[in-house]
Structures are given as C-alpha cells and as structure tokens.
Write a protein that holds these residues in place. Structure first.
Motif, PDB file in Angstrom:
ATOM      1  N   ILE A  90     -85.482 -31.269 -45.539  1.00 44.83           N
ATOM      2  CA  ILE A  90     -86.216 -30.216 -44.853  1.00 44.83           C
ATOM      3  C   ILE A  90     -85.267 -29.055 -44.619  1.00 44.83           C
ATOM      4  N   ALA A  91     -85.707 -27.853 -44.958  1.00 44.68           N
ATOM      5  CA  ALA A  91     -84.833 -26.687 -44.906  1.00 44.68           C
ATOM      6  C   ALA A  91     -84.485 -26.312 -43.466  1.00 44.68           C
ATOM      7  N   SER A  92     -83.340 -25.660 -43.309  1.00 40.96           N
ATOM      8  CA  SER A  92     -82.937 -25.111 -42.015  1.00 40.96           C
ATOM      9  C   SER A  92     -82.024 -23.920 -42.270  1.00 40.96           C
ATOM     10  N   GLY A  93     -81.919 -23.047 -41.281  1.00 39.99           N
ATOM     11  CA  GLY A  93     -81.070 -21.874 -41.418  1.00 39.99           C
ATOM     12  C   GLY A  93     -81.627 -20.814 -42.346  1.00 39.99           C
ATOM     13  N   ILE A  94     -82.954 -20.814 -42.560  1.00 38.19           N
ATOM     14  CA  ILE A  94     -83.549 -19.856 -43.498  1.00 38.19           C
ATOM     15  C   ILE A  94     -84.405 -18.806 -42.797  1.00 38.19           C
ATOM     16  N   VAL A  95     -84.669 -18.988 -41.508  1.00 39.13           N
ATOM     17  CA  VAL A  95     -85.474 -18.025 -40.752  1.00 39.13           C
ATOM     18  C   VAL A  95     -84.539 -17.208 -39.859  1.00 39.13           C
ATOM     19  N   ALA A  96     -84.607 -15.895 -39.984  1.00 44.53           N
ATOM     20  CA  ALA A  96     -83.722 -15.017 -39.218  1.00 44.53           C
ATOM     21  C   ALA A  96     -83.970 -15.169 -37.718  1.00 44.53           C
ATOM     22  N   ARG A  97     -82.878 -15.220 -36.947  1.00 42.37           N
ATOM     23  CA  ARG A  97     -82.986 -15.340 -35.501  1.00 42.37           C
ATOM     24  C   ARG A  97     -83.171 -13.960 -34.869  1.00 42.37           C
ATOM     25  N   LYS A  98     -83.851 -13.931 -33.729  1.00 41.49           N
ATOM     26  CA  LYS A  98     -84.030 -12.699 -32.964  1.00 41.49           C
ATOM     27  C   LYS A  98     -82.905 -12.581 -31.934  1.00 41.49           C
ATOM     28  N   GLN A 109     -93.846 -39.632 -20.536  1.00 37.49           N
ATOM     29  CA  GLN A 109     -93.601 -40.857 -21.280  1.00 37.49           C
ATOM     30  C   GLN A 109     -92.731 -40.518 -22.480  1.00 37.49           C
ATOM     31  N   ARG A 110     -91.422 -40.437 -22.239  1.00 36.40           N
ATOM     32  CA  ARG A 110     -90.497 -40.026 -23.280  1.00 36.40           C
ATOM     33  C   ARG A 110     -89.847 -41.237 -23.925  1.00 36.40           C
ATOM     34  N   ARG A 111     -89.540 -41.120 -25.190  1.00 36.25           N
ATOM     35  CA  ARG A 111     -88.772 -42.153 -25.863  1.00 36.25           C
ATOM     36  C   ARG A 111     -87.396 -41.587 -26.181  1.00 36.25           C
ATOM     37  N   ARG A 112     -86.392 -42.458 -26.194  1.00 36.11           N
ATOM     38  CA  ARG A 112     -85.039 -41.997 -26.481  1.00 36.11           C
ATOM     39  C   ARG A 112     -84.952 -41.556 -27.938  1.00 36.11           C
ATOM     40  N   PRO A 113     -84.311 -40.418 -28.218  1.00 42.94           N
ATOM     41  CA  PRO A 113     -84.178 -39.971 -29.600  1.00 42.94           C
ATOM     42  C   PRO A 113     -83.434 -40.997 -30.446  1.00 42.94           C
ATOM     43  N   ASP A 114     -83.777 -41.069 -31.713  1.00 40.74           N
ATOM     44  CA  ASP A 114     -83.157 -41.992 -32.648  1.00 40.74           C
ATOM     45  C   ASP A 114     -82.095 -41.240 -33.448  1.00 40.74           C
ATOM     46  N   PRO A 115     -80.804 -41.628 -33.348  1.00 45.39           N
ATOM     47  CA  PRO A 115     -79.753 -40.920 -34.092  1.00 45.39           C
ATOM     48  C   PRO A 115     -80.002 -40.889 -35.595  1.00 45.39           C
ATOM     49  N   GLU A 116     -80.541 -41.981 -36.146  1.00 47.22           N
ATOM     50  CA  GLU A 116     -80.791 -42.024 -37.587  1.00 47.22           C
ATOM     51  C   GLU A 116     -81.830 -40.977 -37.989  1.00 47.22           C
ATOM     52  N   GLN A 117     -82.899 -40.871 -37.207  1.00 51.30           N
ATOM     53  CA  GLN A 117     -83.932 -39.888 -37.511  1.00 51.30           C
ATOM     54  C   GLN A 117     -83.403 -38.470 -37.355  1.00 51.30           C
ATOM     55  N   LEU A 164     -80.278 -37.479 -37.757  1.00 47.33           N
ATOM     56  CA  LEU A 164     -79.421 -37.204 -38.911  1.00 47.33           C
ATOM     57  C   LEU A 164     -80.263 -36.890 -40.144  1.00 47.33           C
ATOM     58  N   GLU A 165     -81.337 -37.640 -40.329  1.00 47.85           N
ATOM     59  CA  GLU A 165     -82.210 -37.422 -41.484  1.00 47.85           C
ATOM     60  C   GLU A 165     -82.796 -36.018 -41.472  1.00 47.85           C
ATOM     61  N   ARG A 166     -83.128 -35.521 -40.281  1.00 47.89           N
ATOM     62  CA  ARG A 166     -83.762 -34.206 -40.170  1.00 47.89           C
ATOM     63  C   ARG A 166     -82.764 -33.064 -40.258  1.00 47.89           C
ATOM     64  N   LEU A 167     -81.591 -33.229 -39.622  1.00 43.46           N
ATOM     65  CA  LEU A 167     -80.685 -32.096 -39.455  1.00 43.46           C
ATOM     66  C   LEU A 167     -79.525 -32.069 -40.445  1.00 43.46           C
ATOM     67  N   ASP A 168     -79.172 -33.210 -41.019  1.00 38.35           N
ATOM     68  CA  ASP A 168     -78.049 -33.258 -41.962  1.00 38.35           C
ATOM     69  C   ASP A 168     -78.511 -32.740 -43.318  1.00 38.35           C
ATOM     70  N   THR A 169     -78.535 -31.428 -43.468  1.00 33.69           N
ATOM     71  CA  THR A 169     -79.121 -30.822 -44.665  1.00 33.69           C
ATOM     72  C   THR A 169     -78.251 -30.965 -45.909  1.00 33.69           C
TER      73      THR A 169
END
Length: 263
Positions: free
Chosen positions: A19-27, A202-210, A212-217
C-alpha cells in the motif's frame, strides 16, 4: 498412474501489493497551531443500539487568532487509525467534507475534496486548511463537520463507504487530540475513543505484524521515520529504544505493552 485430481492446476493467489505512502502532499499548519476540541457524533437514526467504528481519527488545529478572536485558520487532518488495517480506496471518490458554522461565520471553503491519487490505495493523511472569519468575535458555538470516504480492509476482505459527523469547539484541547465520545458530556473519557472492532470504548491492542505489513513500504522488516504515519511520527523517538532510526517488531510490541499497562 497420476490421478486426474493432480492434473487440475490450482491458480496461485495474487501477491499482496504494498500500500502506497508518502505520495500525498502535506499541508503546512498555521504558525502556532494548537489542537482544539473534537467530539464525534452518533449517526442519525442510531439510538445507541448500534456500535459505530471510526476508521479515521480527526485532528483539528487552529491558530491563536481563530481561538481568541474568531478570525484565523483551521487545519483539519484525517489520519487512518493505526489500530485498524484499513487504507484509502482511491478507485472510488476521494474523501470529501462539509463544514458548517453558526450565524455570522464566514468560511473560505465550507466544502472540499481530497486530491485524486494515482495509486489504487494509500495510507497518507488527508489535510485541509480553512480560513474562518467571525463577525461576532470569539466563536463560542461549535462547528459541525461531516466527512465521507471509502475505506478497505484487505485482510478482512471488504471495502465500504463511510460517513461520520463531528462537532469542533474552537477552544484549546489540553489532551492534545484526544477524542470525545458520544454522550460524554463536557468532560473527557480517555477510555472511550474511536478504535477497535467494537467502536467506542472497546479497543483492541494494535498488532505489530499488521502495522509492519501496512507501513513497511520497502520491505526491510522495520518502519523508518519516513514510513511512519499519524501519531507514530510524534512518538517515533520514544518508540525507537535503540536509537537506530527505525522501529522493529519488538520495539512496536514493547511500546504497545507500555501504553496498555498505563490504561
């Protein structure tokens, strides 16, 4: 003899695309911008019988002139909540919003849409700058915001249209971006924030594996500062225990455990 069943070729599942990241210009935020109060509203027709999941965290920030005198700039930032595994669906219409204020308030752009993105999906925040001018001075009544977007979760296999409503009060948020829960009155309840499958409270603890899958581009097994998104950017140095400029699975796990123990 080879059985006929072995002659049937099973199609291979397509490889997961990053999944792409860093492609939308920040304001660029206005100078001296301060987080202001945000309160999500329950959907119309919801009589507290249905849970509502907020896949996006809204952070609203205003400059001093807007807070103190009713004239200035409001920054709206829509960040995908890292507790979920969703991403923007760029094959559908982009995120759009409508902001309304009380009588006597002029907005430079009461309606807006995020830019079209060439990549089919990404996780970058969607940001907007709105000039506000009040003829009555300091704005005491809340602004009303409605936002619509398309979100997808590849792991759970769904894409859906989402619409949420918020009230924004132009007074400083001492909790720096915490979100009010519906029906919480004037006070804050940190336990009741959008997140998790059950919605509020009703929050669940974030999953490190998930995560990494999303952000490790680039697929190197860690998250760099350039790959970090949302609140993780501000917490990066604290999370980076060995100061090597990246977040490993163990560092993510330790950070989530520390936050969970403080609740």
């Amino acid at each position: 003899m080879t059985p006929p069943s072995d002659l049937v070729r099973k199609p291979k599942a397509p490889p997961k695309s990053k999944i792409a990241s860093g492609i939308v210009a920040r304001k660029e935020k206005p100078e001296g911008a301060t987080a202001v109060m945000v309160r999500p509203l329950m959907a119309k027709g919801n009589r507290d019988n249905e849970e509502e999941t907020f896949y996006v965290k809204l952070r609203a920030e205003a400059d001093r002139g807007l807070i103190d005198m009713g004239r200035g700039t409001l920054h709206l930032g829509f960040h995908l909540d890292p507790i979920h595994t969703v991403h923007w669906n760029n094959l559908a219409e982009p995120l759009c919003f409508e902001l309304k204020g009380p009588a006597g308030i002029k907005l430079s752009n009461g309606k807006g849409s995020a830019p079209k993105v060439n990549a089919p999906s990404d996780i970058d925040p969607r940001e907007f700058l709105i000039e506000i001018d009040s003829s009555v001075g300091k704005i005491g009544q809340p602004l009303h915001l409605e936002v619509s977007y398309f979100a997808c979760d590849d792991e759970e296999g769904w894409c859906r249209a989402v619409t949420h409503q918020y009230e924004i009060e132009l007074r400083r948020d001492r909790d720096a971006g915490s979100v009010r829960s519906p029906g919480a009155g004037r006070g804050f309840d940190r336990r009741q924030q959008p997140g998790g499958r059950g919605g509020f409270g009703q929050r669940r603890r974030p999953d490190p594996e998930q995560m990494l899958e999303r952000l490790d581009t680039n697929g190197d097994g860690v998250i760099s500062l350039a790959e970090a998104r949302g609140p993780m950017i501000d917490r990066f140095k604290t999370m980076d225990a060995d100061n090597d400029g990246s977040l490993s699975r163990n560092e993510l796990q330790q950070h989530f455990e520390r936050r969970s123990s403080r609740r």
